[in-house]
Every structure is written in C-alpha cells, then in structure tokens.
Design an enzyme around this catalytic site. Structure first.
Site, mmCIF file in Angstrom:
data_model
loop_
_atom_site.group_PDB
_atom_site.id
_atom_site.type_symbol
_atom_site.label_atom_id
_atom_site.label_comp_id
_atom_site.label_asym_id
_atom_site.label_seq_id
_atom_site.Cartn_x
_atom_site.Cartn_y
_atom_site.Cartn_z
ATOM 1 N N LYS A 1 34.969 30.493 91.404
ATOM 2 C CA LYS A 1 35.994 29.389 91.729
ATOM 3 C C LYS A 1 35.928 29.058 93.401
ATOM 4 O O LYS A 1 36.633 28.286 93.726
ATOM 5 C CB LYS A 1 37.208 29.441 91.080
ATOM 6 C CG LYS A 1 37.148 29.169 89.866
ATOM 7 C CD LYS A 1 38.545 29.511 89.125
ATOM 8 C CE LYS A 1 38.316 29.350 87.597
ATOM 9 N NZ LYS A 1 37.859 30.549 86.819
HETATM 10 C C1 LIG Z 1 37.728 29.915 85.530
HETATM 11 C C2 LIG Z 1 36.327 30.955 84.858
HETATM 12 C C3 LIG Z 1 35.670 30.699 84.008
HETATM 13 C C4 LIG Z 1 36.061 29.134 83.068
HETATM 14 O O1 LIG Z 1 35.647 28.403 83.964
HETATM 15 P P1 LIG Z 1 36.063 26.752 83.547
HETATM 16 O O2 LIG Z 1 35.569 25.848 84.753
HETATM 17 O O3 LIG Z 1 37.637 26.829 83.296
HETATM 18 O O4 LIG Z 1 35.180 26.426 82.350
HETATM 19 C C5 LIG Z 1 34.853 31.447 83.591
HETATM 20 N N1 LIG Z 1 34.555 32.514 84.338
HETATM 21 C C6 LIG Z 1 35.495 33.165 85.057
HETATM 22 C C7 LIG Z 1 35.257 34.636 85.661
HETATM 23 C C8 LIG Z 1 36.343 32.158 85.668
HETATM 24 O O5 LIG Z 1 37.179 32.806 86.465
#
Ligand SMILES: *Cc1c(COP(=O)(O)O)cnc(C)c1O
Length: 435
Positions: free
Chosen positions: A107
């Site tokens: 993210k």
């Molecule tokens: C946020 C996250 C996800 C999921 O991603 P989305 O875009 O919400 O589907 C998967 N793995 C990790 C480690 C995350 O932080």
C-alpha cells in the site's frame, strides 16, 4: 477526464474533486469515465523500461489531461523510489514482491501517490484549509497511509484501527509517528472502523465543520496507481523472455482495490489472460462467483488479517467495470478461499521445498496458482507484505526465527500514542467536532 459515481446519482467530477472528496455524494465510488488504451508499441519495448519510466507512461495515459506532465513525472518518480522485483519461486510461478517500500507493504505506492497528488492540488489552489484524511485499517493501510502522509503540509491523518486485532509491528508503524498523524484505537472490528469512516463522510454537520477525505482504496488516487505493479510484472517477464500470451495473476484480496486496479490495467491494454481473487476464509467474492448473488457477511479473523473484510468496498467497481454481468466477471476472474490451516501448510511447505518465505497473504495467492495453473500458463502472484510483518505467526509455522528489517525495528523503539474510542458514531463525531 471526469469521474462518475458507480451509483449514478451524482454529477461527474474532476480528478481533483474525486481525490478530495473520496466518495461521491450518492455514496458511490468514483470511476474514470473513459479507460484510455496504451499504444501497442508501448508493450514492444516495455522490458527495457525502468519502473519509473514505465509507470509514468501509464500514469500520463490516465491522468495526463488533469496534471501537467512535469508535475506528474515528479509525482511518479517520487512515489516509486524503490524496486518491485519479480522472483522465481517454483516451476512456472513467480512472486511480484511489493514490499520494498518504506513500510514494507504494497500500500506504500498508493498512499505515497495519493499524499503527493493531494499536496499538489492543495498548493495549486493556495488553499489553506486543512484536509483531514480518515482511514480505517486492519493493519497495513494504516501504516502505509500514515507514513506516506507524514509531514505533508496542510494534511492531517486519522487512522482508525480495531483494538487488539493488528500485529504489534503494524500498530507501531502508525501509533508512534506523531506530527500530523493521530491513531484512534476503536473497541470493535475492522468493519466497525470502516463504518465509522463512511458515516463521517456522510455527516452533513461534520463536513461543514471540516474538510474530510478518505485514503482507503475507495479513493481513486489510492487505488489506480496500483496498476503500475501489473505492468511492471509483465515488463519483467518480457525481459526474461517468458511466454507472454498466457499470464495468470493471483491477487491476495481484501477490499479488492488492488485487483480492481489490475482489471483496469487490462482494459488499458495490458495482456493478462485471467485473474484469481485469492481470499482467506472471508469468501464473500467466491460466493458471488459461485451463486451470482452478493451477500456481505461480518468478517472473520484470520492470520492473513489485511484481508479480513466482509463487505469489500471495491466490489461496486468490479460490478461497474463488467456492467453488472456475472457471466463477464466469471470469464476473467476466478476465486478461492483458504483456511488458516491451509495458509500455514502452504508457508511451511513452500519454505521447505523452495526456500522462499511467503507471508500469510502471499501464501493464499501462491496456493491458488499451485492448484489452478494450467501447464501452458505462467503464474504471477502478488506478495503484498514482508513476512517479518507477521513475525510470530510465520515463526511459529516454520519453526525458525526470522529477522526484522531495520526499517521495521525502528518503529518498535518509539512510544505508542493513541486515542481510545468505542465503536460509536456519536463519540467519533464528538471527537472530530472538538478539533
Ligand atoms: C491491503 C492488503 C491486502 C488486500 O488488498 P485490497 O486492495 O484491499 O484487496 C492484501 N495483503 C496485504 C498485506 C494488505 O495489506
């Protein structure tokens, strides 16, 4: 380019408004009104391009009407100042490691891009009203957003997280920063946190009192830049001379922002054959694929906790992209759901056989490829977090200690500062109104 609401009951808006508002007035999610395609020639020499150069071309195709090219270039180069390597794990399966950013979570890219774009629009308008970013997190969003926005002038961030339900390292990454970052510990679940944030955006009095926006993947500036990863995965396969006609991508999914960005990337021309939405026991999407009926459920806690989502917020975008056709969705996306035991077994077995250490989220996606890839296909799974972020879980599974990277360890040495609140909109509103 304008952005429309998936609910279709509010006017189209500019990119700036979509970013600043987060959610449309009718509670729908913003979508680009056109999906521009990249020229074929772009893919011919993509293997020779750097991550930054390649991402800039993609970003310019999408945002070029709205942000001056020099500014956009700086924005992209600044956001992507770390690598996203593709590693061979087994047979025809590769891992795209998205955890080399500042908080070792995928993210980071979306959060850094959004912070910079918001900063840009603020400066551009000479606007001195503070923008307040509200973000609900089950762990990784909070740390990526808090670190992405740390010190950005004119922006305050409030991170809402469920008490006792995020790992110690994750918590340390957003509760120790101070400055313009405030952590709010909610006595409830992630879904409660998400509901509080959504209600705050809809509260007329609050919105008159302060400028509010979201940094969850409902925000276009958070979710769209995630498509860069998929172009880069393709580029790295091209560079290695791999067969590019049968690429299958498996994405560990929670709120479905990441996979939706990938799906839009495909519409822009990225040749990916099919996708797998990999889930833990929170199998709402798989149920939808199997039945054609979408039934949100309360989330259940798992060891892949960033995917503990019972009502994925970007599902509305997936529906919109395929014009609500269940058949069209099933043609391009399949699903899977694994229990904690299966996730643990996958981590242990893969580590033993290949020496590659998966984190619980990546493990879900890896397993879906191991079970579902055809011999002529090349599989890429998205490794969304560094395994050390889930240190005790992963150590218990492999029976070995793992090192915490210095960047993460530094967070553990600082003091935790939070504001505690019950899962009550009245109390949350009272707090915000007092600012
Ligand atoms: C946020 C996250 C996800 C999921 O991603 P989305 O875009 O919400 O589907 C998967 N793995 C990790 C480690 C995350 O932080």
């Amino acid at each position: 380019m304008k952005y429309y609401s998936t609910n279709g009951n509010s006017p189209k808006v500019s990119l700036q408004t979509a970013v600043v508002k987060g959610l449309a007035a009718d509670r729908g999610l913003f979508m680009p009104e056109r999906i521009p395609t990249l020229p074929k020639a772009f893919f011919n020499n993509i293997g020779e391009m750097s991550l930054q150069d390649m991402s800039y071309v993609v970003a310019n195709t999408l945002f070029g009407d709205d942000i001056e090219s020099g500014t956009l270039k700086n924005l992209v180069y600044d956001t992507l100042n770390f690598d996203i390597p593709l590693r061979h794990v087994s047979d025809n399966i590769y891992s795209l490691e998205l955890f080399h950013g500042p908080t070792l979570a995928f993210k980071d890219v979306g959060a850094r891009f959004m912070a910079r774009i918001l900063g840009h629009f603020n400066r551009h308008n000479n606007n001195d009203a503070l923008v307040n970013v509200l973000v609900a997190t089950s762990g990784d969003t909070g740390s990526a957003v808090a670190n992405g926005f740390l010190g950005v002038p004119g922006v305050r961030v409030f991170v809402l997280y469920p008490k006792g339900k995020v790992s110690r390292i994750q918590e340390a990454q957003f509760t120790t920063l101070g400055q313009n970052i405030t952590a709010i510990e909610v006595d409830g679940t992630f879904d409660d946190c998400q509901a509080l944030v959504k209600s705050a955006f809809m509260d007329k009095e609050l919105n008159e009192h302060m400028k509010l926006t979201s940094a969850n993947s409902i925000n276009v500036a958070r979710f769209l830049p995630q498509m860069f990863y998929y172009f880069y995965a393709y580029a790295q396969l091209a560079k290695r001379g791999q067969d590019l006609s049968n690429i299958v991508v498996s994405v560990p999914s929670g709120n479905f922002g990441n996979i939706t960005a990938a799906l839009i990337g495909k519409r822009m021309g990225l040749p990916i054959k099919r996708f797998i939405a990999a889930n833990n026991r929170n199998d709402i999407f798989l149920n939808y694929l199997n039945t054609g009926v979408y039934t949100p459920k309360p989330s259940v806690a798992t060891i892949a906790n960033a995917m503990d989502v019972g009502d994925p917020s970007n599902f509305a975008r997936v529906l919109d992209l395929y014009k609500h056709s269940h058949e069209a969705i099933c043609k391009e996306i399949s699903g899977c759901s694994y229990t904690d035991e299966q996730i643990a077994e996958t981590i242990a077995k893969t580590y033993k056989e290949t020496n590659y250490l998966l984190d619980p989220h990546g493990a879900v996606a890896y397993r879906s490829l191991e079970e579902g890839l055809n011999p002529e296909e090349t599989g890429v799974f998205i490794e969304t977090a560094h395994p050390a972020k889930f240190k005790s879980t992963v150590e218990a599974i492999i029976g070995e200690e793992i090192d915490i990277p210095d960047r993460l360890a530094a967070f553990l040495n600082s003091d935790k500062r939070t504001i505690e609140l019950p899962a009550s909109m009245d109390k949350f509103k009272e707090f915000l109104m007092s600012l």
